[in-house]
Design a protein around this motif. Structure first.
Motif, PDB file in Angstrom:
ATOM      1  N   ILE A 176       0.689  -1.196   0.126  1.00 41.64           N
ATOM      2  CA  ILE A 176       0.475  -0.033   0.056  1.00 41.64           C
ATOM      3  C   ILE A 176       0.876   1.376   0.296  1.00 41.64           C
ATOM      4  O   ILE A 176       0.386   1.822  -0.256  1.00 41.64           O
ATOM      5  CB  ILE A 176      -1.066   0.327   0.967  1.00 41.64           C
ATOM      6  N   ALA A 210      -0.376  -0.045  -5.205  1.00 43.63           N
ATOM      7  CA  ALA A 210      -1.597  -0.888  -4.363  1.00 43.63           C
ATOM      8  C   ALA A 210      -2.167   0.229  -3.162  1.00 43.63           C
ATOM      9  O   ALA A 210      -0.716   1.548  -3.476  1.00 43.63           O
ATOM     10  CB  ALA A 210      -1.321  -1.450  -3.041  1.00 43.63           C
ATOM     11  N   ALA A 223      -5.491   2.134  -1.027  1.00 40.62           N
ATOM     12  CA  ALA A 223      -6.831   1.152  -0.264  1.00 40.62           C
ATOM     13  C   ALA A 223      -7.541   2.831  -0.263  1.00 40.62           C
ATOM     14  O   ALA A 223      -7.418   3.651   1.249  1.00 40.62           O
ATOM     15  CB  ALA A 223      -6.583   1.187   1.053  1.00 40.62           C
ATOM     16  N   TRP A 275     -13.610   2.427   4.316  1.00 40.65           N
ATOM     17  CA  TRP A 275     -11.471   2.625   4.552  1.00 40.65           C
ATOM     18  C   TRP A 275     -11.367   3.876   4.588  1.00 40.65           C
ATOM     19  O   TRP A 275     -10.216   4.034   4.308  1.00 40.65           O
ATOM     20  CB  TRP A 275     -11.521   2.318   2.840  1.00 40.65           C
ATOM     21  N   HIS A 281      -5.495   4.119   6.046  1.00 41.92           N
ATOM     22  CA  HIS A 281      -4.834   3.314   5.013  1.00 41.92           C
ATOM     23  C   HIS A 281      -4.071   4.283   4.263  1.00 41.92           C
ATOM     24  O   HIS A 281      -3.074   4.431   3.213  1.00 41.92           O
ATOM     25  CB  HIS A 281      -5.850   2.847   4.189  1.00 41.92           C
ATOM     26  N   HIS A 337      -0.194   5.319   2.498  1.00 39.84           N
ATOM     27  CA  HIS A 337      -0.141   5.513   0.348  1.00 39.84           C
ATOM     28  C   HIS A 337       0.869   6.849   0.370  1.00 39.84           C
ATOM     29  O   HIS A 337       1.467   6.836  -0.462  1.00 39.84           O
ATOM     30  CB  HIS A 337      -1.008   5.447  -0.241  1.00 39.84           C
ATOM     31  N   THR A 392     -11.041  -8.022  -0.080  1.00 39.74           N
ATOM     32  CA  THR A 392     -10.146  -6.350  -0.141  1.00 39.74           C
ATOM     33  C   THR A 392     -10.536  -6.365  -0.957  1.00 39.74           C
ATOM     34  O   THR A 392     -10.344  -4.488  -1.310  1.00 39.74           O
ATOM     35  CB  THR A 392      -8.251  -6.676   0.357  1.00 39.74           C
ATOM     36  N   TRP A 438      -9.773  -1.899  -2.367  1.00 37.08           N
ATOM     37  CA  TRP A 438      -8.929  -1.884  -2.585  1.00 37.08           C
ATOM     38  C   TRP A 438      -8.338  -2.264  -3.707  1.00 37.08           C
ATOM     39  O   TRP A 438      -8.961  -2.710  -4.570  1.00 37.08           O
ATOM     40  CB  TRP A 438      -7.187  -2.840  -1.700  1.00 37.08           C
TER      41      TRP A 438
END
Length: 523
Positions: free
Chosen positions: A68, A73, A75, A82, A88, A92, A292, A306
């Motif tokens: 992530i 990736a 999220a 989320w 999350h 990122h 996910t 995700w």
């Protein structure tokens, strides 16, 4: 003598578990006789050590920190879903701090893994059991250094007296520790094969040693990684030993997803070390690979979360089977297989999605009159018409319909495709061998995946090949740091203004309970 169960509870308290009773504690209570301090079965302790991998690895904790945080990736926050207090998003965006829950949970899980493995060594294990435990401990130590730049370890008196804090190894000390542990363990380990990949083996130890030597200079200087020729030659020699065992080969064309199938323990030709998952027997949580990413209206419904980013997706060409295919496998009991609909069921899902039982286009849930079309466009906060559909969804582990979702896919940790790519990289970075040899190694993989051979091999296109071959397997962050790309901007993430993000902070909850821990610079 203190009961081993009470010692274990003390460890859990030391490592700042946030509940008074955990599943792990309950399992451990069943394996030891409380009060006697006598081992019931050393094999049971070893099984607990293996099982402790599942939580940080199977698309959770360690996986989140490795994927992530990269261009592979994301999220995104979907309306109110989320959000998780930005936990999350911060990963990122590289805006985390020492209070991030993922970091503390990963730290605790890796510490538990090391304790469980070390505990095996205290109770007269066989030579092979001891070697397996040392391998497990080495894996977790490597992850500690990779993620946090420090590796705590309880040994000797500190295992019996928890007033003595764990020692903390720096990267050089930890790398030396791992190399010694593995070299001493290898003689007692089995040779290993894809069918027994869930057991630590000589080749699994060699795979980890390759990663140690390849990343040693990076872990010591993440801003300016170095690659000592002696380390690179070790990588190459270890790769050749794995190849010479004759137990592994690159999956033939059309069989890439055999490595991740519900029966991958029977059909993979590449898997070197995996995490055991068998319905009703052992394992679990591999269903997160589906939950996910899958939309609520897919079969089965997931958590609609995700995704990957379009720039990453565009690294794949149309003919690359890794990007996505219809994969026929026995555990697919839907009409997609029985009636030969043959809709794509693995890889990256983009555009209109279909019901694999009726072959009809799927619709979104809100609004229900909108087609379920996964879009290339996605923002880290999504809302409006594309709230449910933004983002391309990767699925590498084919869903196990035959076991009602209790998935039997063994989770892949080390795989032969990675071995070949590391060998090629070590040659490019100054190890023994010609560039033409490195090129041939990479093209052996590309040919099997249905894409044209490269004419030349550079570090840049090798990094891209690793992105394609190993997507969502938990190596992207490590690769980007080693190749000097982790601080660069990408979709939904600006360039890092501070190189402190090349290593995660020591979780703030951990420093008060171990005076040997020092917070990483900048946090």
């Amino acid at each position: 003598m203190k009961s081993i169960y009470l010692i274990y509870i003390t460890l859990l308290g030391t490592m700042v578990f946030n509940s008074s009773c955990t599943k792990l504690e309950e399992e451990f209570r069943g394996e030891l006789e409380e009060g006697s301090g006598e081992i019931v079965d050393p094999a049971a302790l070893l099984t607990s050590a293996y099982s402790a991998f599942n939580t940080p690895y199977q698309q959770e904790q360690r996986w989140v920190l490795q994927e992530i945080s990269t261009d592979a990736a994301m999220a995104p926050t979907r309306g109110g879903d989320w959000d998780d207090n930005g936990m999350h998003r911060s990963i990122h965006l590289h805006e985390w701090n020492a209070d991030n829950g993922y970091m503390n949970n990963t730290f605790v899980s890796l510490g538990t893994l090391i304790f469980n493995a070390t505990n095996v060594l205290r109770f007269n294990p066989s030579e092979q059991q001891a070697a397996e435990a040392r391998f497990i401990r080495a894996v977790a130590t490597f992850d500690f250094i990779d993620l946090f730049g420090a590796a705590p370890l309880r040994e000797g008196e500190s295992l019996d007296d928890f007033r003595i804090p764990p020692i903390v190894m720096n990267p050089d000390e930890a790398m030396d520790f791992i190399v010694t542990e593995l070299n001493e363990a290898i003689p007692a380990l089995p040779e290993g094969s894809p069918k027994t990949a869930y057991v630590a083996s000589k080749n699994a130890a060699r795979a980890l040693l390759m990663k140690v030597h390849l990343n040693r200079g990076t872990f010591n200087n993440r801003q300016s990684p170095t690659f000592d020729p002696s380390d690179m030659n070790q990588v190459i020699a270890l790769a050749k030993e794995i190849t010479a065992s004759g137990n592994y080969s690159i999956s033939p064309k059309g069989k890439y997803f055999d490595n991740f199938a519900p029966d991958n323990d029977q059909k993979s030709t590449e898997n070197i070390f995996t995490l055991y998952n068998e319905n009703g027997i052992r394992g679990g949580a591999v269903d997160r690979t589906w939950n996910t990413v899958a939309h609520y209206n897919m079969n089965p419904g997931g958590w609609n979360g995700w995704c990957t980013l379009s720039d990453y997706y565009d690294k794949f060409t149309d003919t690359d089977e890794r990007r996505g295919i219809y994969y026929e496998y026995p555990a697919d009991t839907t009409s997609n297989r029985k009636l030969s609909f043959k809709r794509q069921n693995v890889g990256f899902f983009e555009g209109q999605q279909y019901n694999w039982s009726t072959n009809k286009p799927l619709m979104a849930r809100n609004p229900s009159n909108a087609a379920l079309k996964f879009t290339r466009e996605v923002t880290i906060r999504t809302s409006g018409a594309t709230l449910e559909t933004a983002g391309i969804r990767p699925l590498k582990y084919a869903f196990d319909y035959a076991s009602n979702g209790q998935r039997n896919n063994d989770w892949v940790v080390y795989r032969y495709g990675d071995i070949i790519l590391m060998q090629a990289e070590a040659i490019l970075r100054g190890g023994n061998g010609a560039d033409s040899e490195a090129l041939a190694l990479v093209n052996s993989i590309r040919t099997a995946r249905g894409v044209p051979a490269l004419n030349t091999l550079t570090l840049e296109n090798l990094l891209d090949e690793r992105a394609r071959e190993l997507y969502w397997e938990g190596w992207r962050r490590q690769d980007l740091i080693r190749f000097g790309q982790f601080l660069q901007p990408w979709q939904e993430k600006q360039a890092d203004p501070d190189p402190k993000t090349l290593v995660y902070p020591i979780p703030s909850q951990q420093i008060p309970v171990n005076p040997n821990l020092t917070q990483n610079e900048g946090y």
